[in-house]
Write a protein that holds these residues in place. Sequence first.
Motif, PDB file in Angstrom:
ATOM      1  N   ARG A   4       0.832  -1.207   0.000  1.00  0.00           N
ATOM      2  CA  ARG A   4       0.000   0.000   0.000  1.00  0.00           C
ATOM      3  C   ARG A   4       0.864   1.255   0.000  1.00  0.00           C
ATOM      4  N   PRO A   5       0.417   2.296  -0.682  1.00  0.00           N
ATOM      5  CA  PRO A   5       1.173   3.562  -0.659  1.00  0.00           C
ATOM      6  C   PRO A   5       1.245   4.124   0.750  1.00  0.00           C
ATOM      7  N   ALA A   6       2.412   4.658   1.115  1.00  0.00           N
ATOM      8  CA  ALA A   6       2.579   5.252   2.436  1.00  0.00           C
ATOM      9  C   ALA A   6       1.905   6.612   2.531  1.00  0.00           C
ATOM     10  N   LEU A   7       1.717   7.286   1.393  1.00  0.00           N
ATOM     11  CA  LEU A   7       1.099   8.601   1.351  1.00  0.00           C
ATOM     12  C   LEU A   7      -0.103   8.577   0.418  1.00  0.00           C
ATOM     13  N   ARG A   8      -0.936   9.580   0.528  1.00  0.00           N
ATOM     14  CA  ARG A   8      -2.065   9.713  -0.385  1.00  0.00           C
ATOM     15  C   ARG A   8      -1.533   9.977  -1.797  1.00  0.00           C
ATOM     16  N   PRO A   9      -2.123   9.355  -2.817  1.00  0.00           N
ATOM     17  CA  PRO A   9      -1.658   9.591  -4.193  1.00  0.00           C
ATOM     18  C   PRO A   9      -1.629  11.075  -4.533  1.00  0.00           C
ATOM     19  N   ALA A  10      -0.662  11.453  -5.341  1.00  0.00           N
ATOM     20  CA  ALA A  10      -0.479  12.856  -5.699  1.00  0.00           C
ATOM     21  C   ALA A  10      -1.461  13.264  -6.794  1.00  0.00           C
ATOM     22  N   GLY A  11      -2.134  14.385  -6.567  1.00  0.00           N
ATOM     23  CA  GLY A  11      -3.008  14.949  -7.582  1.00  0.00           C
ATOM     24  C   GLY A  11      -2.298  16.044  -8.356  1.00  0.00           C
ATOM     25  N   ALA A  12      -3.032  16.684  -9.249  1.00  0.00           N
ATOM     26  CA  ALA A  12      -2.430  17.707 -10.102  1.00  0.00           C
ATOM     27  C   ALA A  12      -1.868  18.862  -9.277  1.00  0.00           C
ATOM     28  N   ARG A  13      -2.593  19.302  -8.254  1.00  0.00           N
ATOM     29  CA  ARG A  13      -2.104  20.425  -7.437  1.00  0.00           C
ATOM     30  C   ARG A  13      -0.827  20.045  -6.696  1.00  0.00           C
ATOM     31  N   GLN A  14      -0.784  18.819  -6.177  1.00  0.00           N
ATOM     32  CA  GLN A  14       0.405  18.383  -5.453  1.00  0.00           C
ATOM     33  C   GLN A  14       1.606  18.322  -6.387  1.00  0.00           C
ATOM     34  N   VAL A  15       1.402  17.827  -7.600  1.00  0.00           N
ATOM     35  CA  VAL A  15       2.497  17.752  -8.566  1.00  0.00           C
ATOM     36  C   VAL A  15       3.013  19.145  -8.895  1.00  0.00           C
ATOM     37  N   LEU A  16       2.112  20.098  -9.107  1.00  0.00           N
ATOM     38  CA  LEU A  16       2.523  21.463  -9.430  1.00  0.00           C
ATOM     39  C   LEU A  16       3.281  22.099  -8.275  1.00  0.00           C
ATOM     40  N   ARG A  17       2.931  21.754  -7.042  1.00  0.00           N
ATOM     41  CA  ARG A  17       3.660  22.281  -5.889  1.00  0.00           C
ATOM     42  C   ARG A  17       5.054  21.665  -5.782  1.00  0.00           C
ATOM     43  N   ASP A  18       5.184  20.389  -6.138  1.00  0.00           N
ATOM     44  CA  ASP A  18       6.439  19.680  -5.917  1.00  0.00           C
ATOM     45  C   ASP A  18       7.413  19.766  -7.087  1.00  0.00           C
ATOM     46  N   VAL A  19       6.917  20.027  -8.280  1.00  0.00           N
ATOM     47  CA  VAL A  19       7.787  20.007  -9.446  1.00  0.00           C
ATOM     48  C   VAL A  19       8.738  21.200  -9.417  1.00  0.00           C
ATOM     49  N   GLY A  20       9.898  21.027  -9.987  1.00  0.00           N
ATOM     50  CA  GLY A  20      10.881  22.103 -10.043  1.00  0.00           C
ATOM     51  C   GLY A  20      11.878  21.818 -11.156  1.00  0.00           C
ATOM     52  N   ARG A  21      12.778  22.771 -11.370  1.00  0.00           N
ATOM     53  CA  ARG A  21      13.718  22.657 -12.481  1.00  0.00           C
ATOM     54  C   ARG A  21      14.588  21.397 -12.402  1.00  0.00           C
ATOM     55  N   PRO A  22      15.144  21.055 -11.217  1.00  0.00           N
ATOM     56  CA  PRO A  22      15.979  19.839 -11.186  1.00  0.00           C
ATOM     57  C   PRO A  22      15.208  18.584 -11.575  1.00  0.00           C
ATOM     58  N   TYR A  23      13.936  18.519 -11.181  1.00  0.00           N
ATOM     59  CA  TYR A  23      13.157  17.310 -11.460  1.00  0.00           C
ATOM     60  C   TYR A  23      12.750  17.244 -12.931  1.00  0.00           C
ATOM     61  N   LEU A  24      12.423  18.382 -13.501  1.00  0.00           N
ATOM     62  CA  LEU A  24      12.139  18.407 -14.938  1.00  0.00           C
ATOM     63  C   LEU A  24      13.392  18.042 -15.731  1.00  0.00           C
TER      64      LEU A  24
END
Length: 432
Positions: free
Chosen positions: A24-44
């Motif tokens: 089972r996932p340890a955290l709640r699945p990431a939605g679009a808002r969560q992805v936009l908050r977490d994404v950044g230049r190094p990850y792209l």
Amino acid sequence: MRQFPQKPPAATGAAQAPQPLLERPALRPAGARQVLRDVGRPYLSNGLIGFIFTASGPIAVTLAIGTVAGLTQGQLASWVFGILFSGGAATVIMSLLYRQPLGFAWSIPGTVLLGPSLEHLSFPEVVGAFFTSGALILALGVTGVIRRIMDVVPMPIVMAMVAAVFLRFGTDIVVSTQANPGIAGPMVAAFVVLSAVPALGRVLPPILGTVLAGCFAVAVSGQFTPGEAGPFLAAPVFTAPEFTWAAQLELMVPLALTVLFVQNGQGTAVLRAANHRPPVNVFAIASGAFSLLNAAFGAVSACVTGPTNALLTSSGSRERQYTAAVAYGVLALACAALAPTLTRLMVATPTEFVLTLGGIAMLRALQHAFVTAFATTYTLGSLVTFVVTLSGIDLFNIHAAIWGLMVGCTISRLLERADYSEPRRQEPVDHP
């Protein structure tokens, strides 16, 4: 050094609760808002590098095997479409669900296995083996046996296998620099400068700077040689499978073992070394399901990929690295429909560009693999695993990495008994 908290031991005489089949996932699945908050230049940047790496050399290997086998352009384009589509879809779904960088692709060792087989088997027979190996992978995943096997093998021995497989990426830098200094030289120089000067590296990540320097060198040198124009969009082709004993005996088990223990084993080890907790059983089930999808397009088995996951986890915060996998998956999905065009572009790029980029991007992963394999315990078993895997031995059509694990574990059990009497650290550990 910070370790993840360990679960308290079960009370004496009490039965330990069995682990669920599906992690089972340890955290709640990431939605679009969560992805936009977490994404950044190094990850792209990491996602882009991971995709360039996956969609260049590996596709070239696929095209080489398919061309020698006499596949049509339509069959080749369908193969490339299938592996990009399934890899992208599996990566996006799994990474968002578990909020971890879980990168999927296709089995390059499995593709190489097909070379000799396609000399005397028809392509429909090989496709039949794709279907049955996918079903076998799925069945083994459902039983839960894969996770139990993975938990038995010490992490240093697994990472020794990874180090042997990854070693060629490091040597590729040297070979490419000697063969084509006009391309590889600027790429190495850009990486060193951006890594040595942190202020510059924060503005332009070293790996991204390496890509830009390489593209500029290729453009200036005039070594970009696009071939003849062809179809722009992919048109998937269904190849009706033929199930023959000859193809099943030759390919089904080797393909399944390669996916589950060579490819998924590497991916799992790389992710654990990067302090993630990959869902091993779900990996196997997803690999089997998407392998069946690949087979419908006449493509080789899907798998978790070690090198790509090493690139996706090469930098940044552990909690946000899943966005690099999402970027990689989205790029794969977008380019699946453009498979013929993408293929022509990648093949037109000098080989040294791809080899140098892959080698530089893999340096940290290679370094960590060696440190984990030889720094503490199980060192003799790790050395034997490394040597056997590096030898490239190929008995009964089974990949050298599997032989390396089996021989290394056997030697370690016989000659390093003291290491097995101490508590093993299979949980991820943060390094300073």
